[in-house]
Design an enzyme around this catalytic site. Structure first.
Site, PDB file in Angstrom:
ATOM      1  N   GLU A   1       0.849  -1.204   0.000  1.00 11.67           N
ATOM      2  CA  GLU A   1       0.000   0.000   0.000  1.00 11.67           C
ATOM      3  C   GLU A   1       0.884   1.253   0.000  1.00 11.67           C
ATOM      4  O   GLU A   1       1.923   1.277   0.667  1.00 11.67           O
ATOM      5  CB  GLU A   1      -0.835  -0.010   1.295  1.00 11.67           C
TER       6      GLU A   1
ATOM      7  N   ASN B   1      -7.009   6.198  -1.848  1.00 12.12           N
ATOM      8  CA  ASN B   1      -5.916   5.279  -1.544  1.00 12.12           C
ATOM      9  C   ASN B   1      -6.103   4.093  -2.496  1.00 12.12           C
ATOM     10  O   ASN B   1      -7.032   3.301  -2.317  1.00 12.12           O
ATOM     11  CB  ASN B   1      -6.009   4.877  -0.069  1.00 12.12           C
TER      12      ASN B   1
ATOM     13  N   LYS C   1      -9.358   1.953  -1.965  1.00  7.62           N
ATOM     14  CA  LYS C   1      -9.587   1.431  -0.607  1.00  7.62           C
ATOM     15  C   LYS C   1     -10.947   1.870  -0.054  1.00  7.62           C
ATOM     16  O   LYS C   1     -11.242   3.070  -0.001  1.00  7.62           O
ATOM     17  CB  LYS C   1      -8.466   1.922   0.300  1.00  7.62           C
TER      18      LYS C   1
ATOM     19  N   GLU D   1      -6.034   8.888   7.667  1.00  3.22           N
ATOM     20  CA  GLU D   1      -6.554   8.459   6.355  1.00  3.22           C
ATOM     21  C   GLU D   1      -7.911   9.074   6.051  1.00  3.22           C
ATOM     22  O   GLU D   1      -8.206   9.396   4.905  1.00  3.22           O
ATOM     23  CB  GLU D   1      -6.642   6.934   6.295  1.00  3.22           C
TER      24      GLU D   1
ATOM     25  N   CYS E   1      -4.798  -2.931   2.914  1.00  4.29           N
ATOM     26  CA  CYS E   1      -4.529  -2.836   4.349  1.00  4.29           C
ATOM     27  C   CYS E   1      -5.735  -3.093   5.243  1.00  4.29           C
ATOM     28  O   CYS E   1      -6.122  -4.223   5.438  1.00  4.29           O
ATOM     29  CB  CYS E   1      -3.877  -1.500   4.684  1.00  4.29           C
TER      30      CYS E   1
ATOM     31  N   ASN F   1       0.284  -1.060   5.523  1.00  6.39           N
ATOM     32  CA  ASN F   1       1.186  -0.293   6.402  1.00  6.39           C
ATOM     33  C   ASN F   1       0.527  -0.361   7.773  1.00  6.39           C
ATOM     34  O   ASN F   1      -0.441   0.367   8.039  1.00  6.39           O
ATOM     35  CB  ASN F   1       1.245   1.188   6.020  1.00  6.39           C
TER      36      ASN F   1
HETATM   37  N1  CDT Z   1      -2.945   1.452   6.503  1.00  9.29           N
HETATM   38  C1  CDT Z   1      -3.875   0.914   7.297  1.00  9.29           C
HETATM   39  O1  CDT Z   1      -5.015   0.748   6.898  1.00  9.29           O
HETATM   40  N2  CDT Z   1      -3.483   0.591   8.549  1.00  9.29           N
HETATM   41  C2  CDT Z   1      -4.409   0.090   9.518  1.00  9.29           C
HETATM   42  C3  CDT Z   1      -4.050   0.591  10.850  1.00  9.29           C
HETATM   43  C4  CDT Z   1      -5.205   0.514  11.730  1.00  9.29           C
HETATM   44  S1  CDT Z   1      -5.092   1.558  13.107  1.00  9.29           S
HETATM   45  C5  CDT Z   1      -5.759   3.062  12.611  1.00  9.29           C
HETATM   46  C6  CDT Z   1      -4.520  -1.417   9.561  1.00  9.29           C
HETATM   47  O2  CDT Z   1      -5.649  -1.904   9.620  1.00  9.29           O
HETATM   48  O3  CDT Z   1      -3.512  -2.126   9.575  1.00  9.29           O
END
Ligand code: CDT
Length: 301
Positions: free
Chosen positions: A46, A106, A123, A142, A168, A193
């Protein structure tokens, strides 16, 4: 058999000051390695071209546009597309998309062996928050910088199978996989990420985060009898640590391989898409076994 030899191409950290050109150089090096090891489809994380910028607060929203790509391919990514075309390598990677209408997503794309963009996904499940939140240990903005994807979860005829994408946080939601599963998906590719700490609770650390990651991906794969390829951006970006855990899961939900480090690296796995058949024709034959008359609430709330 229908073999897709997949390369899950993990990127180590990308610092705020690193240029797109530097990152593209790293991605090309991974592609060379993937090719040398027999892969024909490489998957990157991502927001592969930059640091995970939603951790940085821009009061002026427009300032954040510097993290976005207004076209794809563009001058910075053209060498990656050229390399893929030269090697005959299919690929998928994520980036921040700024549309001609000024919308922000995204996004991930599927690029075929000729270098043509064959599929795009935006996304849907955006985690985090809109405004600066001083109760959190770090920001996850985000919801400030992106709008939710508007394309759903299509699947594409790609590399001899049915391939779909997620990004993600989407991997934590059963609906993500099921919508693709209902279209017969055989391989879901996704990048992530994931901060190794929960910004809202200090007792949830790296091992818990990796546990929830594997749990979600393995369940999604098994319950839809599909391969899932999940690729991390990992390591410490400007003091903020992201988990590794790049892995490939088979249609039984078993992990076929997982990287055990947090730097740039490639996991190559030969996947036989025909291995999805048994599950799809038996316990997860949706046409025979689902009971949609009881599922209405899922789309009502
Ligand atoms: N990039 C991304 O979606 N990261 C989220 C972090 C969650 S905490 C706000 C994840 O689900 O891994």
């Amino acid at each position: 058999p229908r073999i897709v030899t997949i390369a899950a191409a993990q990127l180590g950290p990308i610092q705020k000051a690193e240029s797109r050109a530097d990152v593209v150089g790293r991605m090309i090096a991974l592609m060379d390695e993937a090719h040398a090891r027999g892969a024909n489809f490489i998957v990157y994380p991502e927001l592969a071209l930059t640091t995970f910028f939603p951790r940085w607060y821009h009061e002026d929203r427009a300032e954040a546009d510097s993290w976005f790509e207004a076209s794809m391919p563009n001058a910075a990514t053209a060498p990656l597309f050229d390399k893929a075309r030269a090697l005959g390598m299919a690929m998928s990677f994520g980036y921040a998309e700024l549309t001609p209408e000024g919308r922000h997503f995204n996004t991930s794309i599927l690029v075929d062996r000729s270098g043509k963009i064959a599929g795009k996904y935006r996304k849907v499940h955006l985690p985090g928050h809109v405004d600066y939140d001083d109760t959190r240990s770090h920001q996850h903005l985000e919801k400030r910088y992106f709008e939710p994807g508007d394309l759903g979860w299509p699947v594409w005829n790609f590399e001899g199978g049915l391939v779909g994408m997620a990004i993600c946080n989407d991997r934590r939601w059963p609906e993500t996989y099921r919508v693709m599963g209902l279209q017969g998906v055989e391989m879901v590719v996704l990048g992530f990420n994931t901060p190794s700490v929960n910004s809202q609770r200090s007792d949830e650390g790296l091992e818990d985060r990796l546990f929830h990651h594997r749990l979600s991906v393995q369940a999604g794969a098994y319950q839809n009898s599909t391969f899932v390829v999940a690729v991390a951006k990992a390591g410490t970006e400007d003091g903020h640590h992201l988990t590794g855990g790049t892995l490939v899961v088979d249609p039984n939900g078993k992990i076929l391989g997982e990287l055990d480090h947090e730097h740039d690296g490639v996991l190559v796995v030969a996947c036989d898409l025909d291995d999805t058949r048994f599950g799809k024709e038996t316990i997860f034959d949706f046409a025979r076994h689902r009971r949609v008359e009881h599922y209405g609430l899922i789309t009502e709330r």
